[in-house]
Every structure is written in structure tokens, then in C-alpha cells.
Write an enzyme that holds these catalytic residues in place. Structure first.
Site, PDB file in Angstrom:
ATOM      1  CE  LYS A  92      49.137  -1.423   8.116  1.00  0.00           C
ATOM      2  NZ  LYS A  92      47.781  -1.727   7.684  1.00  0.00           N
TER       3      LYS A  92
ATOM      4  CB  SER B  66      48.345  -3.877   4.392  1.00  0.00           C
ATOM      5  OG  SER B  66      47.597  -3.284   5.238  1.00  0.00           O
TER       6      SER B  66
ATOM      7  CB  SER C  91      44.768  -4.155   6.463  1.00  0.00           C
ATOM      8  OG  SER C  91      44.787  -4.584   5.261  1.00  0.00           O
TER       9      SER C  91
END
Lengths: 494, 487, 102
Positions: B78, B153, B177
Site C-alpha cells: 500500500k 482504504s 481498511s
């Protein structure tokens, strides 16, 4: 100026002390003064995203030790908070500090005043925080930021508004410097910013049976003890005049900030109105709390040792030094401890104090070191003191022997013998010299016998002549005695 | 070659010399070039560097040298994890040009394990969001239905794993997330106990809630990755040491049978979800029951307050964490700033997106003078009550099961106009972060549109080994995790 | 205390957050933040009189590092991301006021 008014000066101090750790508070960057800008920074102290703080144990212990020396109560549980404000020298735009649970509170510091009395100033709290970087405004029409200092461990000390005279404020600062240096927790150099003092000054003015309080002013940019005293004195006068002119009194939010202009010796308004600061303190989630158990507490307390004022008092009561001498010899810990060792090795305290503070200090300054680092054992210095006391050597000889001792730590007796500096107290020999001198200086003898204005001067001159003839070896005490005796014989009988 | 990629099988094949890491890395890079323009999972791909890393592993194996536990396995991370390769943007314009001079702890761990790092995946800006629509840089779609969101997210990581554009990925989870996008994309996502994995190098959103975790195609892979990630790091004061909680052998734990399993559940939590989710979760509980587990009904009276508490605590921390993005020392500086105050206010106004601004303002408000006690302090107290709910539930059962999200993946743009509605969809995941306990999302079914449904399993602190075993139990009896979206 | 957050408060919060917002944004955020803040009032339904605040979910304390220096970043690397620099400094427009908090 208008009519004289009665007033009382009220001063409290906000103090920041740089702790003498090897590394910063929350990262491993080295602490040093000067050097290339931004050469001692890392992701943590630049506040780069993803970096995290980790506490420096030594710095924490230095803070606790200082708080103990300031007679504070030490919190057994403390935590960290973030204090938010935006400023380019504060890279995260929050400062890691302590808010509602500081590591120490409620202490006091005792200050020796010049009249020999002791003044007690309350300590409201002392807490740890990280320092900001430096903004440089001198390079052009912009500001340049150096983060080498960012993250340095800083002890913030807030005193009660207990000081009532500019000199007290300076003495408080000097005593704190002496304490932190004794503890070894800070170099305490004001020029280098190791200690920053910000006095908060106002006046209580008594007029027409009422008390008026002037608005509090905080003074910044003080980089010497003299500046502290002078700025407070200046501010008192300025506030008094302002009050008499405008009648302005303290209100919520009218605290002002002044900077000290050292060139023009005056305070200059920096900030008119305290901006309604909203620091949004909240617990720092990246750090865990500190809990102190008894074992750790005692471990730190055992490093406290004898504090300077305690030592100073002991030297007065136990050694019979004057307040002044005791203050001078306890100015720094190394000197005080050396002095103590010399006395314990058998020297008479006053003699040891004079030798160390008058001669030793000079020798140390010449070779850029301290008295205790001259490589003279306390035993040998004590021997020197004893020789002087017994009249074996003159004061001048003692000085020249002391000057030959550094580095070699030679027995002072050997030096005295080698240099032929042993005083003679042989009355026969000295009497012969006295007679010679009296014969050669009839005029001076006449002055003394007739007790003219010049009598005292003449007596000193004759003493000097005898010692000179003895090549400095005649014991001055014996010379004076014999001279007096002979002169009284010469004087006309009533 | 890239069908049904698992870390477990691939690392064995590579270590045995049956597959070259370079070949599999190239094959996945090819898939990325072919499919990612439509999916948008990656913000950056480090093809050359990845192939170089792959070759190094192949060379080591050829030379008979020992290799790490992820030798040659291509992994995505990420883009809020600092990596010295390329940029670390957090999906934000304000960090659009930021090159970190250091690696996150987990990145160091991956590299030390001989993993191949393919690239950085898209996210909601600074991990603030539940759909990846808040990325300031790029749109990411759900590989199962490109008109829908991948969740967030960690939407880029979830989409990449689901679409076979990596073998596994790392995500971060502050309020769901990892778990929610895993659920939306039909993969496994594990949020470890707070303190299990070092946060050093993870760009902080809510520091007391953030955790990094694995996103994988199966439970076993999650165990392998967690093994690499977990452990103490002296650079993160909140990462626990082995005295507090030793790191168990997660893979070995999977081999242990679960006997006498007690599962806690709150009936109304399951009933509240939309029908396809409700039915799939109910069916999952039935399956566990048929495998010998007993179900224990519990009450969690404060659970319903978790959204309100979370949006105070997380935003308060975020308002402070994001204060550093000011255009002074790194990141974007507004060209129109005339003085230093404008460097702050204009750079931030131009650099941050709407959701980030909203959360910064909400958090600033909650901490500001006069509101601290009523909002921030109150929320911390409620947080304690929420944690007690979990403690009480775990006194009665080994784990807690519930949906991950009230619905399956929603349409792009469906919820963007009403932030509060978006927040309310986080109801099942947020309390887990507030309590600091671990949670895992595993595929447990599909709705009528063939969109995946996730089952959430939550355990007491540091019970990841047990959670993985319980999850593996379900996985071994189902094939939801084997289904792949048609690209 | 009002359940709403008015436009003036939003402006104050935007200033504290150093966000130079347009009027349009201020209007939009006033509405959105109001409904969120109103929702958060839900917390007041709970009696928390005897509840301790929970800032850390970890039972951990006294995490220290030894006072041992570690290599800093080379100056060039430290400044590599700087939006503007002069010599070895970060460069910002001139700071005229002293509004620091320390």
C-alpha cells in the site's frame, strides 16, 4: 516623571535547560553545537511521515535528577502530550511535551543572596519536551531553517512569581546554572543556548489606597546573566512609566512579549497581544507512559550528591570560610571538591581557599584547564599550604612553588629547597640585616622616630629592604618584629 | 502460470527450482500491463527493481544459498508504506513527489525475507475512506464489477490480490481498511492486534488505531506473511516485545485442530446487514456448528457507539499527524503562497482532498479549547466501554463472528455526496480497532450479482494464531476463496 | 452546548488547521460537519462518570532507547525533498512575527 509611588516587583521565570545527553530526546541524532546546518537530522527529527519517537532514557533520568535537586515531587506515572502550533522550526507542527501529568511539580530552589541571606523561590513544575530547530533570518529576505537542534531534550522549569528584584532574578539563574553543572545534566552555557531564561515581569503599584497590577510582560532573547538583570530593571522602569502615563492594568489576554535589545540595552515590543493560543494538547499516541518504581527512583536519587549551596554552607560552618570565599570556591563542583580534598589532607581552609582561588585558578586558566586537572595531588597542595602557614616560605614563594607543581606533582618542599626559597627565621642573621638597613636609611628611620606623616610608609619600606637583602628568604613576620624592637630602642625616651 | 497463485505454493516451487522468480514476476508484470489500466490498483510499478530482486533470489537458489521465507514471491504494498524505491504518496497530491530516504519496518522485513516488491497500491488519501474513491491520484475499481468500488482504504491492494496482479499485498487498517476491501474483493484480510506489527514507516492516520496486515488469497498465505511482519521493533514504542507477547509459529498453528470451539455472536448485528450478507454470515455460522462449534449469543451494548467514538479519536489524531504536511520541509508547496503562513494554508488547501480536510477539521474541532472534554475525552471513555464489551464476549467464547460490512461492494459515486452515510457503513469493523484486538475477513459467499461477501472473525488480543486456525477451518470446507473475477 | 457547528466555528477550525478554504468549501463543510457532529452527540447517551479514558489500548510502559548516537541522514538526503532550499537550509518566505509557542 510624576510623583514617587510605592510598588512591588513581581517576577517569575520560565526556563528551558538543554540536557547534556549524547543524543536527541526521541531519536539517535547527535547533540552538538554548531556545525553544518541540517547535518544532524533524521526522519524522526525532520518529522517525516511514518517516523516514530522513542524516548532517550538518559535524558529522562537527567530531567528527574534535576527535578529532585529542585526539591520537586517526582511523579510515579507520567505521560506525553502533543502541543500543536504551526511554525517552520517545528517540523511536525506539534511539540512532544508534557501537559497535565508533568514528571515533577511543587519544588523550590534556594538562592544565596549577596547579603548572605537565603531566598527561596518556588518551582511550580518541571517537565520534559523536545526543542525546536532554528530559524535564521539573516541570510536575505527569507527565512532559513536548520533542524540540527530540533528534538533536543529540553527541561522546562516554571518558577513561582517569587522574585522581587532584578538581582534576585540573576542570582536565581546563576544558582540554577551552578546546580545543573554540579549534577552534570547540562553544560548550562547561556551563550550557546543551553539555558534560556524568560522572565515574566509585572508590578503591583500602591496608589490612593489601592493596588494596581500592571500587564505581565515576558522578556525573550536573553543570553547573559547581566542581560537578565538589566532587562528586568529596564522593564520595571518602563512599566512604571507606562502605568503613570496610561493607567493600564493587567487583563485577560493583554500579556505582551518583549525582546531584549543588548546593543541598545532596552526591551522592544515583539508581540502586542497574546494570540488566543489553542494548543490542542492531547496524549501522544506514539509514546507509552513512564512509570517509576522505588528501585529506579532511589537509583536516580543516589546520583544527587551534595548540592552547591549545601557545600557552600558546610564550608562556612565546618571550615570557617567567609560567605564570599565559600561562594567563590563552590562556583564549580570540580574546584569545590578539590578544595575539600586539600582541606581533608591537612591544609588550613582559608589558606587552601586562597591558594586555589587566587593562584591555582590563574594557573588553570593559563593552561586552559580546571584547578583539579593541574595534576597536583591534594596531599601536595596541602603540604604547600602548611609550609606557608608555618612560615617556612613566603606568600610570594608559595605562588612560585605552586606554579612549578603542575604536571609533575612534585613535593613542594623539594621545589622550595631546589629554588632556595625556604625562609629563614634565624633571628641573629635577620637582626644583622636589620642593623644594616637601619644604618643605610637614616632618613626613613628619622621619619619613624619623629612619627611623621611618612612613618607608616617608611616602616613598610624598611621591612621590604630587609627582605630584599635576604633575597626573599627572611620570614616577614620575624623581620617586622625585630625591626619594631630596634626602632623602639632608637626612639627618644619620654 | 498465474492461475490460483498462492504464496505457499509459489515459495515452495521457487525454492525447489521448479519455477523461476524472474519468470513469475515477469508474468505478473505482464498481467499488470494488460489489466491494470482498467482496474487502477497500482499507483506505481517497479518493474526493473522487481525483476532485479527476483533474479537475485533465483541466483541464490541456483548457488544453493539459503533464502528467506518469501523468497521470490511478488508482493504489492500500500502506498502509505515508506519504500526508498519510487515515491510514497499516500494517494495525496501533497506527497505527490515524496521520496522517503528510509524503508518502513515491514518493507525491511519483506526484503529480508527475499520477497519481490512489485509496486505501490492505491488508497483513499491518507487511508481516510472506505471506497478508495478519496484517492487524490487515481480511481480503482472492483475486479468483480468495474462499476463498483473495491472498498477501502486498502482498495488498491485488495483489487490487486483479487485480480491476480500480485501474489499477496500489504494493507493498513485503522477502522476496517484491510478487512472491508478484502470482503468487497473476495480475499482474506487480517488486521493484527495493535502492537503486533511495527508501524515504523507507515504514514500515520490514527496512531492509536493503525495496524499493518496481510491481504492474501487464502488463510495460509496470511499466516506466512504475518510470520514475517510480526515482532518487536525498537523504533516503534507501541510495538510489543516478546515478554509481553511472543510471536507464535502461525503456520504450525494452522495444523492444530480446533476442538470445542465456542463462537460468540450478536444476533441483531447479523440481522441488521443487507439480506445477501445476512444470509451468507448465517450460513457460515451454521457450517461452523456442523463442524462441532457451539454458538454463544452475547450482548455488546456499546458497540453501536463505536462510529461516533472512532470519528472523534481517529480524526483528532489525524489532525495532528497531518499537521506536518505544510510545504516547508518536504511535499507540495503552493506556488501562489506569498508568505510563510500562506505556505501552510495554501499548500494544505491545494494539496489535500475534501475528505482529508473534513477529517482534519473534525479532529481539530474535537481537540479545540472548550470542546476537548465533551468530544475527545468523552470518546476515550466510550472507547474503554467498547473494549469491555469485547473482554466480556471473549470471556464466554473463543471468538466473535459478524459481517465485515452491511453490504457487498457498492456503486462508484453512490455514497460520496454524504460523508456520514459512508462512515456509518464502517459499523462492523471500527470497534475492533478501538479495542485493539485482531480481526480477519474471509470470503463466505456471493450475492446475486456475484459480488463477494466477507465473514469477520474477531479474537482477543494476540490470538492471531487461533483466529487463523478458525478461519482455515471454514476455508477448508468451502471454495469461495478459489473463485476469481473474470477480467 | 449546541449540537450544531456553525459557519463561524468552521472558519475558526479551518484557521487552526491552516486550511485556506473557499467560501464554497466553508459552506459545504459547515453542513457536513454539522450533521457529523450532531451524530457524535450520540456519545452523550452513555454515562461515563466512572469510566477511565482509554488513550492506549496497550498495557505497555517505560519503552526507552539507550543514549547511543546513530548515523544521521547526510545533509543532501535530508534536504532532498525540500520544496525550496538555500545552501544547507530549508528555505521559507520570511518569518516576520515571532509566533512560536515554545
Amino acid at each position: 516623571m510624576a510623583a514617587k509611588v510605592d510598588y512591588k516587583v513581581i517576577v517569575g521565570l520560565e526556563i528551558h535547560v538543554h540536557l547534556a545527553a549524547k543524543t536527541k530526546m526521541f531519536c539517535g541524532c547527535e547533540l552538538a553545537y554548531g556545525g553544518t546546518p541540517n547535518s544532524r537530522t533524521c526522519p524522526v527529527c525532520i518529522g517525516m511521515p511514518g517516523s516514530l519517537p522513542v524516548m532517550n532514557k538518559h535524558a529522562y533520568e537527567c530531567a528527574v535528577l534535576t527535578a529532585m535537586a529542585l526539591n520537586c515531587s517526582i511523579a510515579r506515572f507520567t505521560k506525553w502530550d502533543r502541543k500543536s502550533y504551526y511554525y517552520p522550526d517545528l517540523p511536525k507542527n506539534y511539540q512532544i511535551s508534557q501537559y497535565d501529568l508533568p514528571l515533577s511539580e511543587n519544588g523550590f530552589i534556594e538562592i544565596p543572596l549577596e547579603d548572605g541571606s537565603i531566598k527561596r523561590v518556588g518551582i511550580i513544575r518541571a517537565h520534559l519536551e523536545e526543542d525546536a530547530g532554528k530559524n535564521n533570518h539573516e541570510l536575505g529576505s527569507f527565512s532559513a531553517i536548520d533542524l540540527n537542534r530540533a528534538g533536543a531534550p529540553l527541561l522546562e522549569i516554571v518558577t513561582a512569581p517569587d522574585m522581587n528584584h532584578p538581582a534576585e532574578v540573576r542570582q536565581m539563574a546563576q544558582e540554577l546554572q551552578r546546580i545543573v553543572r554540579y549534577l552534570g545534566v547540562s553544560e548550562g552555557d547561556m551563550q550557546k543556548g543551553h539555558m534560556r531564561f524568560e522572565p515574566n515581569v509585572n508590578l503591583h503599584i500602591y496608589k490612593d489606597g489601592q493596588t494596581y497590577k500592571t500587564p505581565i510582560c515576558e522578556i525573550k532573547n536573553l543570553n547573559s546573566f547581566r542581560a537578565i538583570e538589566r532587562s528586568v530593571a529596564y522593564e520595571i522602569q518602563r512599566q512604571l512609566e507606562e502605568f503613570l502615563e496610561t493607567g493600564k492594568t493587567m487583563q485577560m489576554g493583554n500579556k505582551r512579549t518583549y525582546g531584549w535589545d543588548d546593543v541598545n540595552q532596552m526591551t522592544v515590543l515583539q508581540r502586542e497581544k497574546e494570540e488566543a493560543h489553542d494548543y490542542r494538547y492531547f496524549p501522544e499516541p506514539d509514546l507509552v507512559p513512564v512509570e517509576m518504581d522505588d528501585v529506579w527512583f532511589e537509583q536516580i536519587r543516589s546520583r544527587l550528591g551534595e548540592l552547591p549551596l549545601q557545600k557552600q554552607k558546610r564550608f562556612v560552618t565546618d571550615y570557617g570560610l567567609s560567605d564570599y570565599d565559600a561562594a567563590v570556591v563552590t562556583g564549580d563542583k570540580a574546584t569545590a571538591d578539590y578544595f575539600d580534598a586539600v582541606v581533608k589532607a591537612g591544609a588550613e581552609p582559608k589558606r587552601a581557599c586562597n591558594l586555589i582561588t587566587q593562584i591555582g585558578q590563574k594557573l588553570a586558566n593559563q593552561s586552559n584547564t580546571s584547578v583539579d586537572q593541574l595534576d597536583i595531588s591534594p596531599q601536595n597542595l596541602a603540604k604547600l599550604a602548611q609550609m606557608a602557614d608555618k612560615g617556612l616560605i613566603s606568600a610570594t614563594a608559595a605562588a612560585s612553588i605552586y606554579a612549578k607543581m603542575p604536571g609533575t606533582d612534585t613535593n613542594p618542599e623539594d621545589i622550595a629547597k631546589a629554588e632556595n626559597l625556604i625562609q629563614t627565621s634565624d633571628t641573629g642573621a635577620i637582626e644583622a640585616l636589620v642593623n644594616e638597613v637601619l644604618a643605610e636609611n637614616a632618613e626613613a628611620v628619622q621619619d619613624i622616630i619623629t612619627n611623621s606623616k611618612k612613618a607608616q610608609k617608611a616602616q613598610g619600606f624598611l621591612t621590604g629592604q630587609v627582605i630584599k637583602k635576604s633575597k626573599g628568604k627572611a620570614n616577614p613576620k620575624v623581620v617586622t618584629e625585630l625591626l619594631a624592637k630596634r626602632l623602639s630602642e632608637l626612639a627618644p625616651k619620654e | 502460470m498465474t492461475d490460483h497463485l498462492t504464496v505457499f505454493k509459489l515459495k515452495q516451487d521457487i525454492a525447489a527450482g521448479r519455477v523461476k522468480s524472474r519468470d513469475i514476476t515477469q508474468a505478473i508484470l505482464d498481467r499488470i500491463s494488460r489489466y491494470d489500466s482498467a482496474i487502477g490498483a497500482y499507483l506505481s510499478v517497479f518493474a526493473d527493481k522487481a525483476l532485479e530482486q527476483a533474479k537475485a533470489v533465483d541466483d541464490k537458489i541456483a548457488a544453493g544459498q539459503p533464502v528467506g521465507p518469501l523468497a521470490g514471491v511478488p508482493i504489492a504494498i500500500k502506498d502509505n508504506l515508506c519504500y526508498t524505491e519510487g515515491l510514497t504518496t499516500c494517494g495525496s497530491k501533497i506527497l505527490g513527489n515524496f521520496k522517503p530516504p528510509y524503508n518502513a519496518h515491514v518493507v525491511e522485513k519483506l526484503l529480508a525475507a527475499d520477497a519481490v516488491i512489485l509496486g505501490k497500491t492505491n488508497l483513499d488519501e491518507f487511508a481516510m475512506g472506505s471506497s478508495t474513491e478519496n484517492s487524490g491520484l487515481q480511481k480503482t475499481v472492483n475486479p468483480w464489477d468495474k462499476t463498483r468500488v473495491p472498498g477501502g482504504s486498502s482498495g488498491g491492494s485488495a483489487a490487486a490480490v483479487a485480480a491476480g496482479l500480485c501474489c499477496a499485498a500489504l494493507g493498513s487498517d485503522t477502522g476496517g481498511s484491510i478487512r472491508q476491501p478484502a470482503s468487497f474483493c473476495g480475499i482474506v484480510g487480517l488486521k493484527p492486534t495493535y502492537g503486533r506489527v511495527s508501524r515504523y514507516g507507515l504514514v500515520a492516520y490514527g496512531s492509536s488505531l493503525d495496524q499493518i496486515g496481510p491481504m492474501t488469497t487464502c488463510v495460509k498465505d496470511a499466516a506466512i506473511l504475518l510470520q514475517v511482519l510480526a515482532g518487536h521493533d525498537e523504533r516503534d514504542s507501541t510495538s510489543v516485545n516478546t515478554e509481553t507477547a511472543a510471536v507464535p509459529d502461525y503456520l504450525n498453528a494452522l495444523e492444530q485442530a480446533v476442538t470445542g470451539l465456542k463462537i460468540a455472536y450478536v444476533p441483531q448485528f447479523i440481522e441488521q446487514a443487507e439480506a445477501p450478507v445476512r444470509d451468507a454470515v448465517k450460513a457460515a455460522l451454521e457450517l461452523y456448528k456442523s463442524l462441532g462449534a457451539s454458538l454463544v449469543e452475547v450482548r455488546m451494548p456499546h458497540f453501536d457507539y463505536s462510529i461516533a467514538a472512532y470519528y472523534v479519536i481517529a480524526t483528532a489524531e489525524a489532525s495532528s499527524n497531518l499537521a506536518r504536511f505544510d510545504g516547508c520541509h518536504y511535499g507540495y508547496r503552493s506556488p501562489s503562497a506569498r508568505d510563510y503562513v500562506e505556505v501552510y494554508s495554501k499548500s494544505r488547501a491545494e494539496g489535500f482532498g475534501a475528505e482529508v480536510k473534513r477529517r482534519i477539521m473534525l479532529g481539530t474541532f474535537a481537540l479545540s479549547s472548550g470542546y476537548y472534554d465533551a468530544y475527545y475525552l468523552k470518546a476515550l471513555k466510550v472507547r474503554n466501554l467498547i473494549r469491555k464489551d469485547f473482554t466480556e464476549a471473549f470471556a464466554k467464547a473463543d471468538c466473535l463472528m459478524m459481517p465485515v460490512a452491511p453490504s457487498t461492494a457498492f456503486k462508484i459515486g453512490e455514497k460520496t455526496s454524504d460523508p456520514l452515510q459512508m462512515y456509518l457503513a464502517d459499523i462492523y469493523t471500527i470497534a475492533v480497532n478501538l479495542a485493539g484486538v485482531p480481526g480477519i475477513s474471509i470470503p463466505c459467499g456471493f450475492d446475486s450479482n456475484r459480488l463477494p461477501v466477507g465473514l469477520q472473525i474477531i479474537g482477543p488480543t494476540f490470538s492471531e494464531d487461533k483466529l487463523l486456525r478458525i478461519a482455515a477451518m471454514f476455508e477448508s470446507k468451502t471454495d469461495y476463496h478459489l473463485q476469481k473475477p473474470a477480467l | 452546548m449546541s449540537n450544531q457547528i456553525n459557519r463561524q466555528q468552521v472558519e475558526r477550525v479551518a484557521h487552526l488547521s491552516r486550511l485556506d478554504l473557499t467560501d464554497q468549501e466553508l459552506d459545504l463543510f459547515s453542513g457536513q460537519l454539522s450533521s457529523i457532529v450532531e451524530y457524535i452527540q450520540k456519545l452523550n447517551e452513555l454515562d461515563t462518570k466512572n469510566v477511565e479514558p482509554l488513550a492506549h489500548s496497550l498495557p505497555v510502559h517505560n519503552v526507552f532507547r539507550p543514549d547511543t548516537p546513530r548515523a544521521s541522514l547526510p545533509t543532501e538526503q535530508a534536504l532532498a525533498n525540500a520544496p525550496d532550499r538555500v545552501d544547507d537550509f530549508y528555505k521559507v518566505p520570511q518569518i516576520l512575527d515571532d509566533n512560536s509557542g515554545a
